[in-house]
Scaffold this active site. Structure first.
Site, mmCIF file in Angstrom:
data_model
loop_
_atom_site.group_PDB
_atom_site.id
_atom_site.type_symbol
_atom_site.label_atom_id
_atom_site.label_comp_id
_atom_site.label_asym_id
_atom_site.label_seq_id
_atom_site.Cartn_x
_atom_site.Cartn_y
_atom_site.Cartn_z
ATOM 1 N N GLY A 1 -57.983 -87.483 13.085
ATOM 2 C CA GLY A 1 -58.362 -87.068 11.746
ATOM 3 C C GLY A 1 -59.786 -87.403 11.327
ATOM 4 N N SER A 2 -60.686 -87.642 12.280
ATOM 5 C CA SER A 2 -62.067 -87.975 11.880
ATOM 6 C C SER A 2 -62.755 -86.792 11.212
ATOM 7 C CB SER A 2 -62.883 -88.462 13.082
ATOM 8 O OG SER A 2 -63.130 -87.406 13.985
ATOM 9 N N LEU B 1 -53.316 -78.735 17.293
ATOM 10 C CA LEU B 1 -53.056 -78.301 18.668
ATOM 11 C C LEU B 1 -52.017 -77.210 18.790
ATOM 12 C CD1 LEU B 1 -53.273 -81.740 20.505
ATOM 13 C CD2 LEU B 1 -55.038 -79.981 20.174
ATOM 14 N N LYS B 2 -51.563 -76.655 17.675
ATOM 15 C CA LYS B 2 -50.583 -75.574 17.735
ATOM 16 C C LYS B 2 -51.247 -74.250 17.344
ATOM 17 C CE LYS B 2 -46.833 -77.871 18.830
ATOM 18 N NZ LYS B 2 -46.121 -77.610 20.113
ATOM 19 N N ILE C 1 -51.656 -70.951 15.284
ATOM 20 C CA ILE C 1 -51.265 -70.507 13.944
ATOM 21 C C ILE C 1 -50.484 -69.216 14.120
ATOM 22 C CG2 ILE C 1 -52.081 -69.690 11.705
ATOM 23 C CD1 ILE C 1 -52.532 -72.674 12.153
ATOM 24 N N ASN D 1 -61.980 -72.923 12.272
ATOM 25 C CA ASN D 1 -61.664 -73.954 13.257
ATOM 26 C C ASN D 1 -62.962 -74.512 13.815
ATOM 27 O OD1 ASN D 1 -60.053 -75.486 15.185
ATOM 28 N ND2 ASN D 1 -60.758 -74.039 16.733
ATOM 29 N N HIS E 1 -64.614 -76.337 17.211
ATOM 30 C CA HIS E 1 -64.344 -76.552 18.642
ATOM 31 C C HIS E 1 -65.497 -77.371 19.227
ATOM 32 C CE1 HIS E 1 -62.608 -75.718 22.579
ATOM 33 N NE2 HIS E 1 -63.825 -75.440 23.009
ATOM 34 N N GLU F 1 -70.028 -82.661 14.873
ATOM 35 C CA GLU F 1 -68.923 -81.980 14.169
ATOM 36 C C GLU F 1 -68.827 -82.473 12.727
ATOM 37 O OE1 GLU F 1 -65.106 -81.913 16.172
ATOM 38 O OE2 GLU F 1 -66.108 -82.362 18.058
HETATM 39 C C1 GRF Z 1 -62.403 -82.583 17.580
HETATM 40 O O1 GRF Z 1 -63.210 -82.839 18.721
HETATM 41 C C2 GRF Z 1 -62.344 -81.096 17.342
HETATM 42 O O2 GRF Z 1 -63.517 -80.415 17.733
HETATM 43 C C3 GRF Z 1 -61.214 -80.668 18.225
HETATM 44 O O3 GRF Z 1 -60.261 -81.721 18.135
HETATM 45 C C4 GRF Z 1 -60.945 -82.932 17.831
HETATM 46 C C5 GRF Z 1 -60.306 -83.500 16.595
HETATM 47 O O4 GRF Z 1 -60.766 -84.797 16.379
HETATM 48 N N1 GRF Z 1 -60.664 -79.395 17.807
HETATM 49 P P1 GRF Z 1 -60.330 -85.539 15.000
HETATM 50 O O5 GRF Z 1 -58.820 -85.572 14.978
HETATM 51 O O6 GRF Z 1 -60.898 -84.738 13.866
HETATM 52 O O7 GRF Z 1 -60.965 -86.914 15.108
#
Ligand code: GRF
Length: 224
Positions: A13-14, A89-90, A92, A106, A108, A178
């Protein structure tokens, strides 16, 4: 009117934390175009749910992540306007991607279309980048459609790959970017500065009118 954002997360959840820092939970003091009004996960143990709890944001754990009807009902119940996937990870379900086009984004941890698609998440992405011997990786934020990691790209930012990089070191460098790029894109989409047109193309700019980025590479701990 402040848009109501649902963040979907399966992990630590960062990115949710970064979104909350920029946008905040509902009833935030300063006016923002969007507020995090709901956090959704497919895992009751996801760290993102604890982060939501600390910020007083309602949460929901999906019993059936592939059930489009119940997901649409949940989104309506919380009066959600936009969805941000943050390590979710699912897939939609199609009933949602078909009716929410242009309102689901999203992030990535690579420069799509390279190093994306089913199975390309977490350390595997960075392992593939290092194995490929590329010298630049980065972050991609895109609109979500029915195909994994495939929707129209809204913004990207480069991250240098060092010759001695491990997947963990590269992941950390990408994650820092990110946390800067994603909230800026989510705010731009929620405010209407960036839209997905009927032509299937992205219209508008995330950054200032000149289109140049407003944060420097040096601030990301990346020496030129
Ligand atoms: C991130 O690297 C994002 O790009 C990918 O999953 C990771 C999620 O990290 N889709 P967090 O749970 O937000 O720390």
């Amino acid at each position: 009117m402040t848009a109501r954002l649902a963040v979907f997360a399966s992990g630590a959840g960062s990115n949710l934390e970064a979104l909350l820092t920029r946008l905040g939970p509902p009833a935030r003091a300063r006016p923002v175009p969007a507020e995090v009004a709901l956090v959704v996960s497919n895992r009751a143990s996801a760290g993102a749910l604890a982060i939501a709890g600390r910020h007083g944001v309602p949460t929901s754990v999906l019993a059936a992540p592939s059930d489009g009807r119940s997901l649409l009902a949940l989104l309506a119940q919380h009066r959600i306007d936009f969805i941000a996937l943050a390590g979710y990870l699912k897939q939609i379900p199609a009933p949602v991607t078909e009716t929410w086009g242009g309102r689901i984004v999203n992030v990535h941890p690579a420069l799509l279309p390279a190093f994306g698609g089913p199975g390309m998440y977490g350390p595997r992405v960075h392992q593939a980048v290092i194995a490929a011997g590329v010298r630049v990786s980065g972050v991609t934020v895109h609109f979500v459609d029915a195909v994994y990691d495939n929707g129209p790209i809204i913004a990207q930012w480069p991250v240098p790959v060092r010759s001695d990089d491990t997947p963990t070191a590269l992941a950390e460098r990408v994650l820092r970017v990110e946390h800067r790029l994603y909230p800026a894109v989510v705010e731009a989409v929620a405010s209407g500065a960036v839209t997905l047109g009927p032509d299937g193309r992205v219209h508008g700019h995330v950054f200032d009118a000149s289109g140049t980025a407003t944060f420097s590479l040096q601030s990301e701990g990346q020496s030129p």
